[in-house]
Scaffold this active site. Structure first.
Site, PDB file in Angstrom:
ATOM      1  N   ARG A  92     -17.168  17.127 -34.657  1.00  0.00           N
ATOM      2  CA  ARG A  92     -15.936  16.462 -33.958  1.00  0.00           C
ATOM      3  C   ARG A  92     -16.539  16.395 -32.562  1.00  0.00           C
ATOM      4  O   ARG A  92     -16.465  15.005 -32.088  1.00  0.00           O
ATOM      5  CB  ARG A  92     -14.646  17.532 -34.409  1.00  0.00           C
ATOM      6  CG  ARG A  92     -13.716  17.587 -33.100  1.00  0.00           C
ATOM      7  CD  ARG A  92     -12.685  18.179 -33.144  1.00  0.00           C
ATOM      8  NE  ARG A  92     -11.629  17.524 -32.861  1.00  0.00           N
ATOM      9  CZ  ARG A  92     -10.650  18.189 -32.208  1.00  0.00           C
ATOM     10  NH1 ARG A  92     -10.012  19.588 -32.829  1.00  0.00           N
ATOM     11  NH2 ARG A  92      -9.557  17.780 -31.745  1.00  0.00           N
ATOM     12  N   ASN A 146      -7.533  17.320 -41.872  1.00  0.00           N
ATOM     13  CA  ASN A 146      -7.278  16.263 -41.546  1.00  0.00           C
ATOM     14  C   ASN A 146      -9.042  15.257 -41.675  1.00  0.00           C
ATOM     15  O   ASN A 146      -9.686  15.898 -42.442  1.00  0.00           O
ATOM     16  CB  ASN A 146      -7.651  15.779 -39.623  1.00  0.00           C
ATOM     17  CG  ASN A 146      -5.794  15.837 -39.342  1.00  0.00           C
ATOM     18  OD1 ASN A 146      -5.091  15.541 -39.274  1.00  0.00           O
ATOM     19  ND2 ASN A 146      -5.813  16.292 -38.120  1.00  0.00           N
ATOM     20  N   CYS A 168       1.656  17.979 -41.658  1.00  0.00           N
ATOM     21  CA  CYS A 168       1.244  17.801 -40.394  1.00  0.00           C
ATOM     22  C   CYS A 168       2.807  18.350 -39.387  1.00  0.00           C
ATOM     23  O   CYS A 168       4.039  18.339 -39.538  1.00  0.00           O
ATOM     24  CB  CYS A 168       1.098  16.154 -39.854  1.00  0.00           C
ATOM     25  SG  CYS A 168       0.472  15.917 -38.011  1.00  0.00           S
ATOM     26  N   ASP A 169       2.101  18.766 -38.573  1.00  0.00           N
ATOM     27  CA  ASP A 169       2.513  19.636 -37.075  1.00  0.00           C
ATOM     28  C   ASP A 169       3.611  18.560 -36.321  1.00  0.00           C
ATOM     29  O   ASP A 169       4.337  19.092 -35.421  1.00  0.00           O
ATOM     30  CB  ASP A 169       2.332  21.101 -37.396  1.00  0.00           C
ATOM     31  CG  ASP A 169       1.146  20.287 -36.378  1.00  0.00           C
ATOM     32  OD1 ASP A 169       0.780  19.254 -36.361  1.00  0.00           O
ATOM     33  OD2 ASP A 169       1.186  21.716 -36.172  1.00  0.00           O
ATOM     34  N   HIS A 198      -0.008  10.493 -38.205  1.00  0.00           N
ATOM     35  CA  HIS A 198      -0.195  10.465 -36.768  1.00  0.00           C
ATOM     36  C   HIS A 198      -0.497   8.762 -36.492  1.00  0.00           C
ATOM     37  O   HIS A 198      -1.090   7.966 -35.471  1.00  0.00           O
ATOM     38  CB  HIS A 198      -1.695  10.569 -36.710  1.00  0.00           C
ATOM     39  CG  HIS A 198      -1.675  12.016 -36.186  1.00  0.00           C
ATOM     40  ND1 HIS A 198      -3.236  12.562 -36.209  1.00  0.00           N
ATOM     41  CD2 HIS A 198      -0.476  13.103 -37.019  1.00  0.00           C
ATOM     42  CE1 HIS A 198      -3.003  14.036 -36.216  1.00  0.00           C
ATOM     43  NE2 HIS A 198      -2.024  14.368 -36.815  1.00  0.00           N
ATOM     44  N   TYR A 264       0.665  10.130 -31.734  1.00  0.00           N
ATOM     45  CA  TYR A 264      -1.131   9.814 -31.929  1.00  0.00           C
ATOM     46  C   TYR A 264      -1.155   7.740 -31.581  1.00  0.00           C
ATOM     47  O   TYR A 264      -2.254   7.246 -31.085  1.00  0.00           O
ATOM     48  CB  TYR A 264      -1.632   9.670 -32.668  1.00  0.00           C
ATOM     49  CG  TYR A 264      -1.992  10.961 -33.539  1.00  0.00           C
ATOM     50  CD1 TYR A 264      -2.897  11.463 -32.789  1.00  0.00           C
ATOM     51  CD2 TYR A 264      -1.154  12.184 -33.064  1.00  0.00           C
ATOM     52  CE1 TYR A 264      -3.573  12.904 -32.841  1.00  0.00           C
ATOM     53  CE2 TYR A 264      -1.455  13.895 -33.122  1.00  0.00           C
ATOM     54  CZ  TYR A 264      -2.316  14.011 -32.613  1.00  0.00           C
ATOM     55  OH  TYR A 264      -3.265  15.160 -33.066  1.00  0.00           O
ATOM     56  N   ARG A 284     -12.568  16.746 -26.179  1.00  0.00           N
ATOM     57  CA  ARG A 284     -12.051  17.676 -27.079  1.00  0.00           C
ATOM     58  C   ARG A 284     -12.524  19.027 -28.167  1.00  0.00           C
ATOM     59  O   ARG A 284     -12.106  19.529 -28.046  1.00  0.00           O
ATOM     60  CB  ARG A 284     -10.353  17.055 -27.784  1.00  0.00           C
ATOM     61  CG  ARG A 284      -9.514  17.970 -28.435  1.00  0.00           C
ATOM     62  CD  ARG A 284      -8.863  18.169 -27.483  1.00  0.00           C
ATOM     63  NE  ARG A 284      -7.992  19.683 -27.863  1.00  0.00           N
ATOM     64  CZ  ARG A 284      -6.741  19.820 -27.067  1.00  0.00           C
ATOM     65  NH1 ARG A 284      -7.051  20.144 -25.450  1.00  0.00           N
ATOM     66  NH2 ARG A 284      -6.691  21.003 -28.336  1.00  0.00           N
TER      67      ARG A 284
HETATM   68  C1  G6P Z   1      -1.886  18.911 -33.680  1.00  0.00           C
HETATM   69  C2  G6P Z   1      -2.029  17.742 -35.471  1.00  0.00           C
HETATM   70  C3  G6P Z   1      -3.321  18.014 -36.364  1.00  0.00           C
HETATM   71  C4  G6P Z   1      -4.127  18.172 -35.244  1.00  0.00           C
HETATM   72  C5  G6P Z   1      -4.352  18.911 -33.681  1.00  0.00           C
HETATM   73  C6  G6P Z   1      -5.112  19.113 -32.614  1.00  0.00           C
HETATM   74  O1  G6P Z   1      -1.197  19.420 -34.282  1.00  0.00           O
HETATM   75  O2  G6P Z   1      -1.111  17.557 -36.211  1.00  0.00           O
HETATM   76  O3  G6P Z   1      -2.923  16.917 -36.501  1.00  0.00           O
HETATM   77  O4  G6P Z   1      -5.374  18.643 -35.936  1.00  0.00           O
HETATM   78  O5  G6P Z   1      -3.395  19.182 -32.830  1.00  0.00           O
HETATM   79  O6  G6P Z   1      -5.584  19.864 -31.924  1.00  0.00           O
HETATM   80  P1  G6P Z   1      -6.770  20.446 -31.522  1.00  0.00           P
HETATM   81  O7  G6P Z   1      -6.620  21.773 -30.780  1.00  0.00           O
HETATM   82  O8  G6P Z   1      -8.041  21.203 -32.279  1.00  0.00           O
HETATM   83  O9  G6P Z   1      -7.284  19.527 -30.822  1.00  0.00           O
HETATM   84 MN    MN Z   2      -1.296  16.152 -37.981  1.00  0.00          MN
END
Ligand code: G6P
Ligand code: MN
Length: 441
Positions: A92, A146, A168-169, A198, A264, A284
């Site tokens: 990532r 994802n 998705c949350d 998103h 997003y 990130r």
């Molecule tokens: C939210 C999104 C997820 C994503 C996450 C990223 O929960 O809905 O799709 O994976 O944020 O979190 P992070 O802490 O890994 O950047």
């Molecule tokens: Mn998501």
């Protein structure tokens, strides 16, 4: 016979929150067997050992195990929670840096970070679903993996009959913040939302009497009364990235006040502002590796070495509760309303019926039945159509290995300004992802 749940990608840093909710709610789910499955032996063993001790010491009677053997994990499974990340957060961060270096958005689900992640994840998930069909064809898969928008397009295209629900949350997290703003209980509000994962908007927020609260929110934002929303999410509310993101979401609403945006959209509507925040030396992906990753596996190691989890605890948040709420709705046929990703099939009247969209749905033992949103306006529809074409082309590229198709996908992504940059970033991402992407010809 009780239910067997499998966490696919069980060694993930996203597992602990789900594991805690499963522990707390095991009885109502009739959960008797829980398997953490992963291809990463070290991580699944760390989280697996931890979970076994933690469950046992907190009085849980769930039989917890962990394995890297897919057959052992999947045979007899009833529910699979899937959240995998081929290449881990390491890959990532590499993608983010390549994108930032070239002046484009590298976020892991938007821009070309999302493209690259999709190219890693689609082949892996196709293989997993084939295994589910072979080993536990009646099991439900709830997918958090994802980039959900692109992946869900691939899943529903390749396996139209499979029992998969892609979720998705983010919508529920933002809805929680809106509820908090109005001092309401989230369960008393009814949200109307449309888009893709998103990439969507809220059109209405109804209170318990059917009164729409969105005009009030708009007025408060436009009059400068508020410039952010307080988060309801314990995991993210002290994280600067999310603090900035919630602020940017309100700022987007101020500039495009028709509908309330999913956060997003910041990567598509204000990519220049996002890039200003980016630090190529600490993305990130770097942040997550040095924060959540370190913390979780170190805690597992500490507990394992101590031989007890008595002074350790897991935290249950929105992410864990949402997926478990959906499993509960399927098991008990509650027909509760959730936002899910499914083939449109008329939910958005003036949008491609075969495209996957993110909309509210009633979820029960037959799965999710989406609600009709009606027609959507030209601005949102135009953005969605280009994004959808990008998603479809990305799926085509991942499944066929066509370089030309990959290039076309890249050019359809709104964050890419021209051919020179598009091709350069594509080639650099390909080079850096040789171990994960399909061979492109
Ligand atoms: C939210 C999104 C997820 C994503 C996450 C990223 O929960 O809905 O799709 O994976 O944020 O979190 P992070 O802490 O890994 O950047
Ligand atoms: Mn998501």
């Amino acid at each position: 016979m009780g239910h067997k749940f499998v966490m696919v990608g069980g060694g993930s840093t996203q597992s602990p929150g789900i594991l805690e909710v499963l522990r707390q709610r095991s009885e109502e789910l009739d959960l008797t067997d829980l398997v953490l499955y992963d291809i990463d032996e070290e991580r699944v063993s760390l989280l697996g050992q931890y979970t076994k001790m933690y469950y046992a010491e907190t009085g849980s009677s769930v039989n917890v195990s962990y394995t890297t053997d897919i057959d052992e994990a999947f045979i007899g499974a009833d529910y699979l929670f899937m959240q995998i990340r081929p290449g881990l957060n390491r890959q990532r961060a590499i993608d983010e840096k390549i994108c930032i270096q070239n002046g484009v958005v590298g976020q892991e689900t938007c821009g070309l970070g999302g493209f690259s992640f999709a190219m890693r994840v689609i082949p892996a998930v196709m293989e997993i679903i084939r295994k589910v069909k072979e080993l536990c064809p009646d099991a439900w898969i709830l997918n958090y993996t994802n980039p959900e928008a692109i992946l869900s397009e691939a899943i529903y295209r390749e396996f139209p009959e499979a029992k998969v629900l892609c979720i998705c949350d983010m919508p529920i997290s933002i809805e929680g913040a809106i509820a908090k703003y109005f001092n309401k209980d989230l369960r008393d509000l009814t949200f109307k939302y449309f888009g893709m994962n998103h990439f969507g908007w809220w059109t209405n927020v109804y209170d318990e009497k059917g009164h729409d609260l969105l005009p009030q929110l708009r007025e408060d934002v436009l009059s400068g009364k508020i410039d952010t929303l307080l988060q309801s999410n314990e995991e993210t509310k002290s994280d600067q990235y999310w603090i900035d993101t919630y602020k940017q979401m309100i700022s987007l609403f101020k500039r495009f006040p028709d509908y309330f945006p999913n956060c997003y959209l910041q990567y598509y509507l204000t990519p220049d502002e996002m890039l200003e925040h980016d630090d190529i030396n600490f993305t990130r992906g770097d942040y997550v590796q040095q924060g959540r990753e370190k913390r979780i596996y170190e805690e597992c190691r500490r507990v394992i070495a101590a031989g007890t989890a008595k002074d350790s605890s897991l935290h249950a948040g929105v992410h864990g509760n949402y997926i478990v709420d959906i499993a509960y709705a399927i098991i008990h046929n509650t027909r509760e309303r959730f936002t899910v990703n499914k083939k449109n099939h008329g939910a958005i009247s003036n949008f491609d019926p075969e495209a996957v969209v993110e909309v509210p749905a009633y979820v029960g033992s037959m799965g999710a039945e989406t609600i009709n949103i009606g027609n959507i306006p030209t601005f949102q529809k135009g953005l969605m159509e280009m994004q959808k074409a990008y998603e479809k082309k990305t799926v085509d590229a991942a499944l066929t290995g066509s370089y030309q198709t990959a290039l076309e996908a890249v050019m359809l992504n709104k964050t890419i300004p021209n051919y020179t940059i598009g091709k350069k970033v594509l080639d650099e991402l390909y080079e850096a992802n040789k171990d994960y992407w399909p061979v492109l010809k």
